[in-house]
Design a protein around this motif. Structure first.
Motif, short mmCIF file in Angstrom:
data_model
loop_
_atom_site.label_atom_id
_atom_site.label_comp_id
_atom_site.label_asym_id
_atom_site.label_seq_id
_atom_site.Cartn_x
_atom_site.Cartn_y
_atom_site.Cartn_z
N GLY A 12 -33.76 33.56 -21.70
CA GLY A 12 -34.72 34.26 -20.86
C GLY A 12 -36.15 33.83 -21.10
N LYS A 13 -36.36 32.99 -22.13
CA LYS A 13 -37.70 32.50 -22.50
C LYS A 13 -38.65 33.67 -22.73
N VAL A 14 -38.14 34.68 -23.43
CA VAL A 14 -38.95 35.86 -23.75
C VAL A 14 -39.99 35.48 -24.79
N THR A 47 -40.59 31.17 -28.72
CA THR A 47 -41.13 30.24 -27.71
C THR A 47 -42.61 29.94 -27.93
N GLY A 48 -43.17 30.41 -29.05
CA GLY A 48 -44.48 29.94 -29.47
C GLY A 48 -45.69 30.78 -29.12
N GLN A 49 -45.49 32.04 -28.75
CA GLN A 49 -46.61 32.89 -28.34
C GLN A 49 -47.68 32.98 -29.44
N THR A 50 -47.28 33.32 -30.66
CA THR A 50 -48.24 33.49 -31.75
C THR A 50 -48.85 32.16 -32.16
N SER A 51 -48.04 31.12 -32.25
CA SER A 51 -48.54 29.80 -32.65
C SER A 51 -49.60 29.30 -31.69
N LEU A 52 -49.37 29.45 -30.40
CA LEU A 52 -50.35 29.01 -29.40
C LEU A 52 -51.65 29.79 -29.51
N TYR A 53 -51.54 31.09 -29.74
CA TYR A 53 -52.73 31.92 -29.90
C TYR A 53 -53.54 31.46 -31.12
N LEU A 54 -52.87 31.18 -32.21
CA LEU A 54 -53.54 30.72 -33.43
C LEU A 54 -54.27 29.40 -33.18
N ASN A 74 -37.67 25.14 -25.84
CA ASN A 74 -38.58 25.81 -24.91
C ASN A 74 -40.03 25.66 -25.36
N PHE A 75 -40.26 25.82 -26.67
CA PHE A 75 -41.62 25.72 -27.18
C PHE A 75 -42.15 24.30 -27.05
N ARG A 76 -41.33 23.33 -27.37
CA ARG A 76 -41.76 21.93 -27.25
C ARG A 76 -42.11 21.58 -25.81
N ASN A 77 -41.38 22.15 -24.88
CA ASN A 77 -41.70 21.91 -23.46
C ASN A 77 -43.06 22.50 -23.10
N ARG A 78 -43.40 23.64 -23.70
CA ARG A 78 -44.71 24.25 -23.45
C ARG A 78 -45.84 23.39 -24.01
N THR A 88 -43.60 21.67 -34.33
CA THR A 88 -42.43 22.53 -34.19
C THR A 88 -41.22 21.90 -34.87
N ILE A 89 -40.53 22.70 -35.64
CA ILE A 89 -39.39 22.22 -36.43
C ILE A 89 -38.22 23.19 -36.28
N GLN A 90 -37.04 22.67 -36.01
CA GLN A 90 -35.85 23.50 -36.03
C GLN A 90 -35.37 23.61 -37.47
#
Length: 242
Positions: A12-14, A47-54, A74-78, A88-90
């Motif tokens: 859902g890319k929440v 999906t990177g919400q906090t990382s992008l904000y930082l 999903n995050f890498r696509n963003r 980003t690391i799995q």
């Protein structure tokens, strides 16, 4: 259920699904002395919400880790076409691919509870620099939650265990964290009364990429949360490494 809870969030890319919402995350970060030199681990980045904000707010270096491959994808696509200082690391936070004492600050938002808690806390402490800080916002159970009720919740979320507030504090202490402080500790009912707008509890739900599978899981979650609103909650804890 056709898919698990974590799969539904990924499909859902929440952006965020932790109690207190993204506004709580931003409030906590504003209270820290974050500079461009601060190295941060976003443990369970989704999906990177906090990382992008930082990255956008502070321009600091962020390493974003998540175990779920679709979350990472999903995050890498963003991030495509951007130059934000994010890697980003799995990886599993129970076994992080980093050297000892790598990070100044670690954020774990609704992630440690989904792992072997003692093992994850020990690993997060290992990669934290001396005097570094860990923030975690995690699910709790109240003392009056019965064992069969806990079993229903654990089955839905695929949890190995559920901690009370005191369990979390004891585990952090036993792991060796110092200056442990509780910044927030509410039941879900408290949160619902405090925030009439559901968006503060589950961020970006209006942006969910719905499918029949995703909708089934999120609907079941809503029913479960309402059923146990007085018996589960969350704790926001801060601890430092000596």
């Amino acid at each position: 259920m056709s898919i698990q809870y974590q799969d539904a969030l990924a499909k859902g890319k929440v952006d965020g699904a932790h109690p207190g919402g993204f506004h709580l995350t931003k409030k906590l970060l504003r209270e820290q002395k974050i500079t461009k030199e601060t190295k941060i681990l976003d443990a369970g980045c989704g999906t990177g919400q906090t990382s992008l904000y930082l990255a956008k707010t502070y321009g600091c270096t962020i390493i974003s880790v998540d175990k779920h491959p679709e979350m990472v994808r999903n995050f890498r696509n963003r991030l495509k076409g951007t130059t934000w200082p994010i890697e980003t690391i799995q990886a599993d936070i129970e076994q992080l691919p980093f050297s000892d004492e790598s990070f100044d600050l670690i954020l774990a938002e609704s992630v440690i509870a989904f792992t072997q808690i003692e093992k994850s806390l020990s690993e997060l402490k290992r990669v934290l620099k001396p005097k570094g800080t860990l923030f975690c916002n995690e699910m709790t159970k109240e003392d009056h939650l019965k064992s069969y009720e806990a079993a229903e919740i654990m089955d839905f979320y695929d949890l190995q265990q559920m901690f009370t507030k005191q369990d979390w504090l004891h585990c952090l202490d036993q792991t060796g964290f110092k200056n442990i402080s509780v910044l927030k500790n509410n039941s879900l009912l408290d949160e619902l009364l405090l925030h009439a707008n559901e968006e503060t509890l589950l961020d970006s739900m209006e942006e969910v990429g719905y499918s029949e599978q995703v909708e089934e899981v999120l609907e079941k979650q809503s029913i479960l949360l309402m059923k146990y609103a007085e018996k589960i909650g969350h704790i926001v804890v801060k601890g430092t490494k000596a």
